[in-house]
Write an enzyme that holds these catalytic residues in place. Structure first.
Site, PDB file in Angstrom:
ATOM      1  N   GLY A  31       0.792  -1.227   0.000  1.00 51.17           N
ATOM      2  CA  GLY A  31       0.000   0.000   0.000  1.00 51.17           C
ATOM      3  C   GLY A  31       0.819   1.269   0.000  1.00 51.17           C
ATOM      4  N   TYR A  32       0.125   2.385   0.265  1.00 52.55           N
ATOM      5  CA  TYR A  32       0.664   3.736   0.129  1.00 52.55           C
ATOM      6  C   TYR A  32       1.240   3.865  -1.282  1.00 52.55           C
ATOM      7  CZ  TYR A  32       1.243   8.149   2.425  1.00 52.55           C
ATOM      8  OH  TYR A  32       1.067   9.466   2.802  1.00 52.55           O
ATOM      9  N   HIS A  34       2.359   4.506  -5.046  1.00 56.02           N
ATOM     10  CA  HIS A  34       2.972   5.624  -5.778  1.00 56.02           C
ATOM     11  C   HIS A  34       3.108   5.228  -7.248  1.00 56.02           C
ATOM     12  CE1 HIS A  34       6.584   3.186  -5.568  1.00 56.02           C
ATOM     13  NE2 HIS A  34       6.506   3.170  -4.242  1.00 56.02           N
ATOM     14  N   HIS A  37       4.204   1.719  -8.203  1.00 56.52           N
ATOM     15  CA  HIS A  37       3.170   0.675  -8.153  1.00 56.52           C
ATOM     16  C   HIS A  37       2.236   0.789  -9.373  1.00 56.52           C
ATOM     17  CE1 HIS A  37       3.914   1.163  -3.660  1.00 56.52           C
ATOM     18  NE2 HIS A  37       4.146  -0.111  -3.850  1.00 56.52           N
ATOM     19  N   GLY A 148       8.853  -4.296  -8.447  1.00 54.19           N
ATOM     20  CA  GLY A 148       9.758  -3.210  -8.814  1.00 54.19           C
ATOM     21  C   GLY A 148      11.202  -3.636  -8.576  1.00 54.19           C
ATOM     22  N   GLN A 154      14.874  -8.692  -3.545  1.00 50.36           N
ATOM     23  CA  GLN A 154      13.556  -9.307  -3.366  1.00 50.36           C
ATOM     24  C   GLN A 154      13.058  -9.880  -4.684  1.00 50.36           C
ATOM     25  OE1 GLN A 154      10.007  -7.689  -1.076  1.00 50.36           O
ATOM     26  NE2 GLN A 154       9.516  -6.882  -3.085  1.00 50.36           N
ATOM     27  N   SER A 186       9.328   5.405  -3.254  1.00 50.57           N
ATOM     28  CA  SER A 186       9.139   4.411  -2.203  1.00 50.57           C
ATOM     29  C   SER A 186       8.049   4.932  -1.277  1.00 50.57           C
ATOM     30  CB  SER A 186      10.450   4.267  -1.424  1.00 50.57           C
ATOM     31  OG  SER A 186      10.203   3.619  -0.197  1.00 50.57           O
ATOM     32  N   SER A 187       7.250   4.001  -0.749  1.00 51.45           N
ATOM     33  CA  SER A 187       6.212   4.420   0.201  1.00 51.45           C
ATOM     34  C   SER A 187       6.866   5.074   1.416  1.00 51.45           C
ATOM     35  CB  SER A 187       5.397   3.207   0.647  1.00 51.45           C
ATOM     36  OG  SER A 187       4.941   2.512  -0.474  1.00 51.45           O
ATOM     37  N   ARG A 188       8.098   4.668   1.730  1.00 51.82           N
ATOM     38  CA  ARG A 188       8.801   5.203   2.901  1.00 51.82           C
ATOM     39  C   ARG A 188       9.181   6.680   2.724  1.00 51.82           C
ATOM     40  NH1 ARG A 188      10.804   0.892   6.201  1.00 51.82           N
ATOM     41  NH2 ARG A 188      10.366  -1.064   5.170  1.00 51.82           N
TER      42      ARG A 188
HETATM   43  O1  PAF Z   1       7.735  -5.061  -1.916  1.00 53.47           O
HETATM   44  C1  PAF Z   1       6.750  -5.090  -1.143  1.00 53.47           C
HETATM   45  O2  PAF Z   1       5.919  -4.173  -1.105  1.00 53.47           O
HETATM   46  C2  PAF Z   1       6.566  -6.305  -0.245  1.00 53.47           C
HETATM   47  O3  PAF Z   1       7.793  -6.785   0.196  1.00 53.47           O
HETATM   48  C3  PAF Z   1       5.733  -7.413  -0.881  1.00 53.47           C
HETATM   49  C4  PAF Z   1       6.409  -8.015  -2.105  1.00 53.47           C
HETATM   50  C5  PAF Z   1       4.354  -6.893  -1.273  1.00 53.47           C
HETATM   51  C6  PAF Z   1       5.519  -8.552   0.119  1.00 53.47           C
HETATM   52  O4  PAF Z   1       4.882  -8.098   1.268  1.00 53.47           O
END
Ligand code: PAF
Length: 284
Positions: A31-32, A34, A37, A148, A154, A186-188
């Site tokens: 969520g949050y 941007h 996403h 992303g 990841q 980034s949401s952060r």
């Molecule tokens: O990248 C993220 O936002 C998270 O790590 C994900 C892949 C949705 C898993 O919670």
């Protein structure tokens, strides 16, 4: 757009979609939302018949409770964004229903991709990501899933996870979307005050300087790291978690820069931890 909170209800709808032979595209998020996403959603819309987005702040992947509690949320505006992108299904599970009985006590590892970077400085993070991705992939059964490349490690881990566990999901990584000064979206970023935001802009600046050095023929990962570190630490608000120069295929360290090279960094700007990376093609 259907908004669904229950796993069972989503499973039922997914079974019907699967029976009709339609291809499912999936964008898992916390969520949050941007522009980064939204780019993933647009790619899903282009490649699939039905696009599913999930928004779930996954407690299993936070090694710091404060970070989990402070993770920004705005479900109403997120839903609106998904609707505007033409998303078909938005999955919004509640934590206690998603993990009945709490976060499962299970540890999944891909050792060769989890021996450095965030796997070392955020212990347990990727194990938690794999728990949620495994659950989500089982429910959504996506043909395509989109991530992303800002979260490059990841992306590689999930791609390998889907392949080795036979999910039948094609995992794609999309380029990082950036702010006008080059800061990765980034949401952060929403947690940065003005002073922190100014300090954060030293991250893309360090990457630009790294690019110039590489163009001028620099081959030493050590020198690159040192110069990037000096640029980033020119603000007292910044603290480096890591700067690594790696082989982008398998994330192993390299002695000298040649071919494709990944420069990955994590920096605490005040209390907010930001990550970024760039791929450089080194001319022989
Ligand atoms: O990248 C993220 O936002 C998270 O790590 C994900 C892949 C949705 C898993 O919670």
């Amino acid at each position: 757009m259907k908004i669904i909170q229950s796993k069972d209800e989503l499973s039922e709808i997914i079974s019907q979609i699967k029976c009709s032979g339609k291809k499912i595209g999936f964008v898992p998020t916390m969520g949050y939302l941007h522009e980064g996403h939204l780019a993933l959603m647009r790619e899903s819309k282009k490649r699939s018949d039905v696009s599913v987005v999930s928004i779930f702040v996954n407690p299993a992947q936070f090694n710091d409770q404060k970070d989990f509690e402070n993770y920004p949320k705005n479900t109403e505006s997120d839903s609106e964004k998904c609707r505007n992108e033409g998303i078909d299904i938005l999955f919004l599970p509640e934590a206690d229903k998603f993990y009945p009985g709490g976060v499962p006590d299970i540890e999944m590892k891909i050792p060769h991709l989890m021996k450095n970077l965030c796997a070392v400085t955020r212990v347990g993070h990727f194990e938690g990501v794999l728990i949620v991705i495994s659950n989500l992939f089982h429910i959504v059964q996506p043909d395509f899933a989109f991530f992303g490349k800002k979260d490059y490690q990841q992306y590689l881990i999930i791609k390998e996870f889907a392949r080795s566990c036979g999910f039948g999901t094609e995992v794609s990584g999309l380029d990082t979307v950036r702010e006008p000064d080059g800061l990765a979206m980034s949401s952060r970023n929403a947690r940065l005050g003005q002073k922190e935001r100014d300090s954060a802009s030293l991250i893309p600046r360090a990457f630009r300087i790294a690019g110039d050095l590489i163009l001028k023929g620099e081959k030493s990962p050590g020198i690159l790291r040192e110069i990037m570190s000096d640029v980033i630490l020119s603000s007292p608000l910044n603290r480096i978690d890591y700067i690594e120069v790696l082989n982008p295929e398998n994330l192993s360290g390299i002695e000298s820069m040649k071919g494709d090279v990944l420069v990955a960094i994590a920096v605490f700007v005040g209390e907010v931890r930001l990550i970024d990376n760039m791929l450089f093609k080194i001319q022989e």
